[in-house]
Design a protein around this motif. Sequence first.
Motif, PDB file in Angstrom:
ATOM      1  N   THR A  35      -6.833   2.682  -8.864  1.00 23.19           N
ATOM      2  CA  THR A  35      -5.487   2.911  -8.342  1.00 23.19           C
ATOM      3  C   THR A  35      -5.403   2.463  -6.893  1.00 23.19           C
ATOM      4  O   THR A  35      -6.413   2.296  -6.217  1.00 23.19           O
ATOM      5  CB  THR A  35      -5.112   4.399  -8.421  1.00 23.19           C
ATOM      6  OG1 THR A  35      -5.995   5.133  -7.560  1.00 23.19           O
ATOM      7  CG2 THR A  35      -5.178   4.918  -9.846  1.00 23.19           C
ATOM      8  N   ALA A  36      -4.182   2.315  -6.407  1.00 18.85           N
ATOM      9  CA  ALA A  36      -3.961   1.927  -5.014  1.00 18.85           C
ATOM     10  C   ALA A  36      -4.579   2.942  -4.064  1.00 18.85           C
ATOM     11  O   ALA A  36      -5.176   2.574  -3.047  1.00 18.85           O
ATOM     12  CB  ALA A  36      -2.474   1.770  -4.747  1.00 18.85           C
ATOM     13  N   GLN A  37      -4.456   4.215  -4.397  1.00 24.09           N
ATOM     14  CA  GLN A  37      -5.013   5.259  -3.536  1.00 24.09           C
ATOM     15  C   GLN A  37      -6.536   5.127  -3.446  1.00 24.09           C
ATOM     16  O   GLN A  37      -7.115   5.178  -2.360  1.00 24.09           O
ATOM     17  CB  GLN A  37      -4.635   6.640  -4.053  1.00 24.09           C
ATOM     18  CG  GLN A  37      -5.196   7.759  -3.204  1.00 24.09           C
ATOM     19  CD  GLN A  37      -4.816   9.137  -3.729  1.00 24.09           C
ATOM     20  OE1 GLN A  37      -4.127   9.275  -4.729  1.00 24.09           O
ATOM     21  NE2 GLN A  37      -5.275  10.156  -3.036  1.00 24.09           N
ATOM     22  N   GLU A  38      -7.185   4.944  -4.584  1.00 23.47           N
ATOM     23  CA  GLU A  38      -8.634   4.811  -4.602  1.00 23.47           C
ATOM     24  C   GLU A  38      -9.076   3.528  -3.881  1.00 23.47           C
ATOM     25  O   GLU A  38     -10.059   3.521  -3.131  1.00 23.47           O
ATOM     26  CB  GLU A  38      -9.163   4.830  -6.026  1.00 23.47           C
ATOM     27  CG  GLU A  38     -10.661   4.927  -6.119  1.00 23.47           C
ATOM     28  CD  GLU A  38     -11.173   5.072  -7.548  1.00 23.47           C
ATOM     29  OE1 GLU A  38     -12.391   4.906  -7.724  1.00 23.47           O
ATOM     30  OE2 GLU A  38     -10.374   5.352  -8.457  1.00 23.47           O
ATOM     31  N   ALA A  39      -8.344   2.434  -4.096  1.00 20.63           N
ATOM     32  CA  ALA A  39      -8.670   1.176  -3.415  1.00 20.63           C
ATOM     33  C   ALA A  39      -8.522   1.344  -1.910  1.00 20.63           C
ATOM     34  O   ALA A  39      -9.370   0.869  -1.139  1.00 20.63           O
ATOM     35  CB  ALA A  39      -7.761   0.059  -3.911  1.00 20.63           C
ATOM     36  N   SER A  40      -7.485   2.036  -1.490  1.00 25.91           N
ATOM     37  CA  SER A  40      -7.264   2.289  -0.069  1.00 25.91           C
ATOM     38  C   SER A  40      -8.442   3.035   0.544  1.00 25.91           C
ATOM     39  O   SER A  40      -8.930   2.672   1.618  1.00 25.91           O
ATOM     40  CB  SER A  40      -5.970   3.096   0.109  1.00 25.91           C
ATOM     41  OG  SER A  40      -5.819   3.518   1.434  1.00 25.91           O
ATOM     42  N   GLU A  41      -8.906   4.053  -0.157  1.00 20.49           N
ATOM     43  CA  GLU A  41     -10.042   4.834   0.330  1.00 20.49           C
ATOM     44  C   GLU A  41     -11.323   3.998   0.372  1.00 20.49           C
ATOM     45  O   GLU A  41     -12.069   4.045   1.345  1.00 20.49           O
ATOM     46  CB  GLU A  41     -10.249   6.062  -0.555  1.00 20.49           C
ATOM     47  CG  GLU A  41      -9.124   7.076  -0.453  1.00 20.49           C
ATOM     48  CD  GLU A  41      -9.166   8.151  -1.532  1.00 20.49           C
ATOM     49  OE1 GLU A  41     -10.128   8.167  -2.332  1.00 20.49           O
ATOM     50  OE2 GLU A  41      -8.227   8.958  -1.575  1.00 20.49           O
ATOM     51  N   LYS A  42     -11.560   3.209  -0.670  1.00 20.66           N
ATOM     52  CA  LYS A  42     -12.793   2.417  -0.748  1.00 20.66           C
ATOM     53  C   LYS A  42     -12.803   1.249   0.239  1.00 20.66           C
ATOM     54  O   LYS A  42     -13.860   0.888   0.757  1.00 20.66           O
ATOM     55  CB  LYS A  42     -13.000   1.881  -2.170  1.00 20.66           C
ATOM     56  CG  LYS A  42     -13.396   2.958  -3.156  1.00 20.66           C
ATOM     57  CD  LYS A  42     -13.649   2.372  -4.525  1.00 20.66           C
ATOM     58  CE  LYS A  42     -14.157   3.458  -5.464  1.00 20.66           C
ATOM     59  NZ  LYS A  42     -14.628   2.906  -6.729  1.00 20.66           N
ATOM     60  N   LEU A  43     -11.625   0.664   0.481  1.00 22.00           N
ATOM     61  CA  LEU A  43     -11.544  -0.506   1.350  1.00 22.00           C
ATOM     62  C   LEU A  43     -11.312  -0.145   2.817  1.00 22.00           C
ATOM     63  O   LEU A  43     -11.523  -0.965   3.703  1.00 22.00           O
ATOM     64  CB  LEU A  43     -10.442  -1.454   0.868  1.00 22.00           C
ATOM     65  CG  LEU A  43     -10.693  -2.099  -0.492  1.00 22.00           C
ATOM     66  CD1 LEU A  43      -9.434  -2.788  -1.002  1.00 22.00           C
ATOM     67  CD2 LEU A  43     -11.854  -3.076  -0.411  1.00 22.00           C
ATOM     68  N   GLY A  44     -10.810   1.062   3.058  1.00 24.05           N
ATOM     69  CA  GLY A  44     -10.570   1.491   4.431  1.00 24.05           C
ATOM     70  C   GLY A  44      -9.275   0.981   5.029  1.00 24.05           C
ATOM     71  O   GLY A  44      -9.137   0.896   6.249  1.00 24.05           O
ATOM     72  N   PHE A  45      -8.322   0.631   4.185  1.00 28.94           N
ATOM     73  CA  PHE A  45      -7.008   0.180   4.631  1.00 28.94           C
ATOM     74  C   PHE A  45      -5.946   1.015   3.926  1.00 28.94           C
ATOM     75  O   PHE A  45      -6.158   1.483   2.813  1.00 28.94           O
ATOM     76  CB  PHE A  45      -6.782  -1.306   4.307  1.00 28.94           C
ATOM     77  CG  PHE A  45      -7.703  -2.223   5.055  1.00 28.94           C
ATOM     78  CD1 PHE A  45      -7.416  -2.601   6.356  1.00 28.94           C
ATOM     79  CD2 PHE A  45      -8.855  -2.698   4.463  1.00 28.94           C
ATOM     80  CE1 PHE A  45      -8.271  -3.442   7.051  1.00 28.94           C
ATOM     81  CE2 PHE A  45      -9.716  -3.537   5.147  1.00 28.94           C
ATOM     82  CZ  PHE A  45      -9.419  -3.909   6.443  1.00 28.94           C
ATOM     83  N   SER A  46      -4.789   1.142   4.548  1.00 28.26           N
ATOM     84  CA  SER A  46      -3.719   1.931   3.947  1.00 28.26           C
ATOM     85  C   SER A  46      -3.166   1.231   2.708  1.00 28.26           C
ATOM     86  O   SER A  46      -3.301   0.008   2.550  1.00 28.26           O
ATOM     87  CB  SER A  46      -2.585   2.138   4.954  1.00 28.26           C
ATOM     88  OG  SER A  46      -1.911   0.914   5.194  1.00 28.26           O
ATOM     89  N   GLU A  47      -2.539   2.012   1.830  1.00 30.07           N
ATOM     90  CA  GLU A  47      -1.879   1.428   0.660  1.00 30.07           C
ATOM     91  C   GLU A  47      -0.795   0.459   1.106  1.00 30.07           C
ATOM     92  O   GLU A  47      -0.577  -0.565   0.469  1.00 30.07           O
ATOM     93  CB  GLU A  47      -1.284   2.530  -0.214  1.00 30.07           C
ATOM     94  CG  GLU A  47      -2.326   3.365  -0.927  1.00 30.07           C
ATOM     95  CD  GLU A  47      -1.718   4.441  -1.804  1.00 30.07           C
ATOM     96  OE1 GLU A  47      -0.794   4.118  -2.576  1.00 30.07           O
ATOM     97  OE2 GLU A  47      -2.166   5.596  -1.712  1.00 30.07           O
ATOM     98  N   LYS A  48      -0.138   0.782   2.227  1.00 33.00           N
ATOM     99  CA  LYS A  48       0.917  -0.086   2.761  1.00 33.00           C
ATOM    100  C   LYS A  48       0.340  -1.444   3.153  1.00 33.00           C
ATOM    101  O   LYS A  48       0.940  -2.482   2.875  1.00 33.00           O
ATOM    102  CB  LYS A  48       1.573   0.583   3.960  1.00 33.00           C
ATOM    103  CG  LYS A  48       2.710  -0.197   4.557  1.00 33.00           C
ATOM    104  CD  LYS A  48       3.352   0.559   5.705  1.00 33.00           C
ATOM    105  CE  LYS A  48       4.463  -0.253   6.330  1.00 33.00           C
ATOM    106  NZ  LYS A  48       5.071   0.431   7.468  1.00 33.00           N
ATOM    107  N   SER A  49      -0.836  -1.443   3.785  1.00 32.58           N
ATOM    108  CA  SER A  49      -1.476  -2.711   4.159  1.00 32.58           C
ATOM    109  C   SER A  49      -1.848  -3.521   2.922  1.00 32.58           C
ATOM    110  O   SER A  49      -1.610  -4.730   2.860  1.00 32.58           O
ATOM    111  CB  SER A  49      -2.733  -2.463   4.991  1.00 32.58           C
ATOM    112  OG  SER A  49      -2.400  -1.952   6.249  1.00 32.58           O
ATOM    113  N   LEU A  50      -2.430  -2.844   1.934  1.00 33.44           N
ATOM    114  CA  LEU A  50      -2.811  -3.540   0.701  1.00 33.44           C
ATOM    115  C   LEU A  50      -1.584  -4.178   0.043  1.00 33.44           C
ATOM    116  O   LEU A  50      -1.621  -5.337  -0.374  1.00 33.44           O
ATOM    117  CB  LEU A  50      -3.494  -2.581  -0.270  1.00 33.44           C
ATOM    118  CG  LEU A  50      -4.866  -2.057   0.164  1.00 33.44           C
ATOM    119  CD1 LEU A  50      -5.368  -1.017  -0.829  1.00 33.44           C
ATOM    120  CD2 LEU A  50      -5.858  -3.177   0.323  1.00 33.44           C
TER     121      LEU A  50
END
Length: 93
Positions: free
Chosen positions: A29-44
């Motif tokens: 999910t976007a939330q999990e990707a945000s946490e793993k990548l260290g960027f906000s969902e908005k940035s992604l």
Amino acid sequence: MARALVPLNALSLGEWLSKMNLFNSDWVTAQEASEKLGFSEKSLRCWCECGYLKNGTHWHRNEEKDDALFFYQVELCKQEMSSWWGRDAFVGP
């Protein structure tokens, strides 16, 4: 094995997830990707809209609902992001 193309709006969420093989894959999910990548969902999402992250390779979106769900391939995103550093002067939102 090639996947058959099916209009996403013709599928239920469960069918879409199944077709995209999201239950048994590296999609998160976007939330999990945000946490793993260290960027906000908005940035992604911004990088998706700008074309830095490619639809179908780095991310998928379920357009079935107004609050569309985004899913990401974290490892492929990491690889793509590592190619940006030093090449592009980039500041995310």
